[in-house]
Design an enzyme around this catalytic site. Structure first.
Site, PDB file in Angstrom:
ATOM      1  N   GLU A  79       0.844  -1.192   0.000  1.00  0.00           N
ATOM      2  CA  GLU A  79       0.000   0.000   0.000  1.00  0.00           C
ATOM      3  C   GLU A  79       0.884   1.249   0.000  1.00  0.00           C
ATOM      4  O   GLU A  79       0.420   2.343   0.286  1.00  0.00           O
ATOM      5  CB  GLU A  79      -0.952   0.009   1.193  1.00  0.00           C
ATOM      6  CG  GLU A  79      -0.286  -0.084   2.542  1.00  0.00           C
ATOM      7  CD  GLU A  79      -1.265  -0.360   3.670  1.00  0.00           C
ATOM      8  OE1 GLU A  79      -1.938   0.590   4.092  1.00  0.00           O
ATOM      9  OE2 GLU A  79      -1.339  -1.514   4.127  1.00  0.00           O
ATOM     10  N   CYS A 111      -3.034  -4.169   4.374  1.00  0.00           N
ATOM     11  CA  CYS A 111      -2.076  -5.153   4.885  1.00  0.00           C
ATOM     12  C   CYS A 111      -2.401  -6.578   4.432  1.00  0.00           C
ATOM     13  O   CYS A 111      -1.644  -7.515   4.703  1.00  0.00           O
ATOM     14  CB  CYS A 111      -2.042  -5.105   6.404  1.00  0.00           C
ATOM     15  SG  CYS A 111      -1.847  -3.445   7.044  1.00  0.00           S
ATOM     16  N   HIS A 233      -1.545 -11.000  11.844  1.00  0.00           N
ATOM     17  CA  HIS A 233      -1.114  -9.690  11.353  1.00  0.00           C
ATOM     18  C   HIS A 233      -0.831  -8.845  12.588  1.00  0.00           C
ATOM     19  O   HIS A 233      -1.626  -8.814  13.523  1.00  0.00           O
ATOM     20  CB  HIS A 233      -2.216  -9.049  10.503  1.00  0.00           C
ATOM     21  CG  HIS A 233      -1.957  -7.596  10.261  1.00  0.00           C
ATOM     22  ND1 HIS A 233      -0.808  -7.160   9.639  1.00  0.00           N
ATOM     23  CD2 HIS A 233      -2.657  -6.474  10.587  1.00  0.00           C
ATOM     24  CE1 HIS A 233      -0.828  -5.840   9.578  1.00  0.00           C
ATOM     25  NE2 HIS A 233      -1.938  -5.395  10.141  1.00  0.00           N
TER      26      HIS A 233
END
Ligand code: CAA
Length: 390
Positions: A79, A111, A233
Site C-alpha cells: 500500500e 495489509c 497480522h
C-alpha cells in the site's frame, strides 16, 4: 498435491528509533508503548530506501538458492506504491534479473495484499507444479507525528517462495475469509500518512478474526487446540495477545495463563516488536520470526495464520511445518540485520520523517545511506533509478 512456502526471507531498514526515546519526547510513559502496545523499536527508512529496495533485498537471498527461470509469477502486495501505473513488481523483476517469461503485478488491499498474492500463487502452483511463484509484501507505515498511531510505525519487506512440496510450510486448502466496506484506516492519494480510526480498527480486526475463524472451524472441524502456534497480522504485537484470548473466549476455553499465551504466540512477535508495523509484510514477518526462533522443533505441527487488511479483508488459514525446516531458514541473517541497525536520535527521526522524495518533476541524485542490497539512486526524467549496493 502439497503446495506452500518453500523459503521465507525478511528485510527491514538499517535505522531505528527506540520507542523509549519517542515516549520521552511525547511525554508518555515508556511502558505504554512497551507493555501497552507491545513495541520496543520502530524501523525508519532512509531517503534512498523504499518498498522496491526493501523487497528486492528480501528476495535476493532466495534467488541465490534457486534457478530464477523457474519463477513465472511475481506478485507484490503493497500500500506504499511508488507509481500510480507501473507495478513495483517490475522494478524488482529487473533488479533480480528474472526471466522475461514471468507475470509480474502489484496487488493492493492494505495489509492483506500479500495474502491475496499468496492465495493466488498457491492456486497457480497447483496448476504448474514444476514452476515457482515469488510473493512479495513490503510497506512503509506512516502516521502523523504525535498521533496515537505514530509509535506503531515501521517498515519492512517479506519474500515468499511458493512451490509444490515446499520445505517450510505446506498450506491447508481450507480457509475462512471476510470482506466488508469499512473506513477504519485508509490513505487518500493526496496524503503520505494514513488516516485511521484506531480504536475502531482494532474492533474490526477482532470481529473479522472471529468470523474468519468460525468459517475455518466449520470447514476443517479443527479446534484451537489443534493449532500448535498462531501467527497474526501485527499492527502492534499486543493485538496478537488480544486476538488469541478472543479466540479462546470464542471457543469457551478459560483464558490461558501468560506463559501459555507466550508459548503459543511469543516467538512470532519477536521481529515485529523491533520493526513496528510492516503492513503487507507483517503477518509473514511473524511467521519468519516463529520459524527462526521457536525453541521447540515444530516439524509436523500445524500453525495458524490470520491476515487482516483495513478497509477491510481478513483471512484465517493454516499450514503444517515440514520436517527439516530449520535447515532452510535465513534465521542468522534476520537476527544479524536487526542487531546491526543504527539508532537514530529523535531529531534525526523527525528529519527523515519530514523528508519526501521530491515531487517537482526534476532530476535528483540521492545521498547514500545504509540500506540493504539495493538503493534508490535518484530520479532522472521522471524515472526512478535503482542500483545494487555491492
Ligand atoms: N503502562 C502500560 N500500559 C499502558 C500504559 C502504561 N503506562 N498507558 C496506557 N497503557 C495501555 C492502555 O491501557 C491500552 O491497553 P488496553 O488496550 O489493553 O487497554 C494500550 O496501552 C493502548 O493505549 P490507549 O488505549 O490509550 O490507545 P492509544 O490512544 O495509544 O491508541 C491505537 C492505540 C488505537 C492502537 C493506536 O496506536 C493506533 O491508532 N494505531 C494505528 C491503527 C492500528 O494499528 N490499528 C490496528 C487494527 S487495523 C490493522 O491491523 C491494519 C493496520 O495494520 C493498520
Amino acid at each position: 498435491m502439497n503446495v506452500g512456502i518453500d523459503l521465507i526471507s525478511f528485510q527491514t531498514s538499517q535505522y531505528f528509533l527506540d520507542l523509549a526515546t519517542l515516549a520521552q519526547v511525547r511525554g508518555v510513559e515508556a511502558e505504554k508503548y512497551r507493555a501497552g502496545l507491545g513495541q520496543e523499536r520502530m524501523a525508519v527508512p532512509p531517503p534512498d530506501e523504499d518498498i522496491v529496495t526493501l523487497a528486492a533485498s528480501a528476495a535476493k537471498p532466495i534467488m541465490e538458492k534457486i534457478n530464477s527461470n523457474d519463477i513465472e509469477l511475481l506478485l507484490f502486495g503493497t500500500e506504499s506504491g511508488v507509481d500510480q501505473s507501473k507495478a513495483a513488481a517490475l522494478f524488482v523483476h529487473g533488479l533480480l534479473n528474472l526471466s522475461k517469461r514471468c507475470r509480474a503485478v502489484e496487488i493492493k488491499e492494505a495489509c492483506y495484499a500479500a495474502t491475496a498474492g499468496l492465495q493466488l500463487a498457491l492456486a497457480w502452483v497447483q496448476q504448474h507444479p514444476d514452476k515457482k511463484a515469488l510473493v512479495l509484501g513490503a510497506d512503509i507505515a506512516r502516521y502523523d507525528l504525535g498521533s496515537p498511531g505514530e509509535p506503531t510505525q515501521g517498515c519492512g519487506a517479506i519474500a515468499l517462495l511458493i512451490s509444490a512440496n515446499p520445505r517450510l510450510l505446506v498450506l491447508d486448502p481450507e480457509t475462512g475469509f471476510h470482506a466488508e466496506n469499512v473506513m477504519d484506516f485508509w490513505r487518500p492519494n493526496y496524503r503520505t500518512e494514513a488516516l485511521v480510526d484506531g480504536k475502531y480498527s482494532t474492533l474490526v480486526y477482532l470481529s473479522t478474526l472471529v468470523d474468519s475463524w468460525r468459517q475455518y472451524r466449520v470447514a476443517t472441524g479443527r479446534k484451537l487446540g489443534d493449532l500448535a502456534r498462531s501467527c497474526f497480522h501485527l499492527p502492534f504485537t499486543r493485538l496478537a495477545e488480544k486476538a488469541y484470548v478472543r479466540l479462546c473466549r470464542e471457543e469457551k476455553i478459560p483464558e490461558p495463563p501468560p506463559d501459555e499465551i507466550q508459548r503459543k504466540i511469543g516467538p512470532s512477535l519477536l521481529y515485529n516488536r523491533q520493526t513496528g508495523n510492516t503492513y503487507a509484510a507483517s503477518l509473514y514477518e511473524s511467521v519468519a520470526a516463529l520459524l527462526d526462533n521457536d525453541p521447540e522443533d515444530l516439524s509436523g505441527q500445524r500453525i495458524s495464520l490470520f491476515s487482516y487488511g483495513s478497509g477491510c479483508m481478513a483471512e484465517f488459514f493454516s499450514g503444517v511445518v515440514q520436517p527439516g525446516y530449520r535447515e532452510h531458514l535465513f534465521a542468522e541473517r534476520h537476527r544479524r540485520m536487526l542487531a546491526e541497525r543504527t539508532e537514530l536520535t529523535y531529531r534525526q527521526y523527525e528529519d527523515v520523517f519530514r523528508y519526501h522524495v521530491p515531487a517537482d518533476g526534476g532530476d535528483h541524485v540521492f545521498a547514500p545511506y545504509r540500506t540493504g542490497l539495493y538503493r534508490l539512486q535518484g530520479i532522472k526524467q521522471h524515472v526512478r533509478l535503482y542500483a545494487a549496493t555491492t
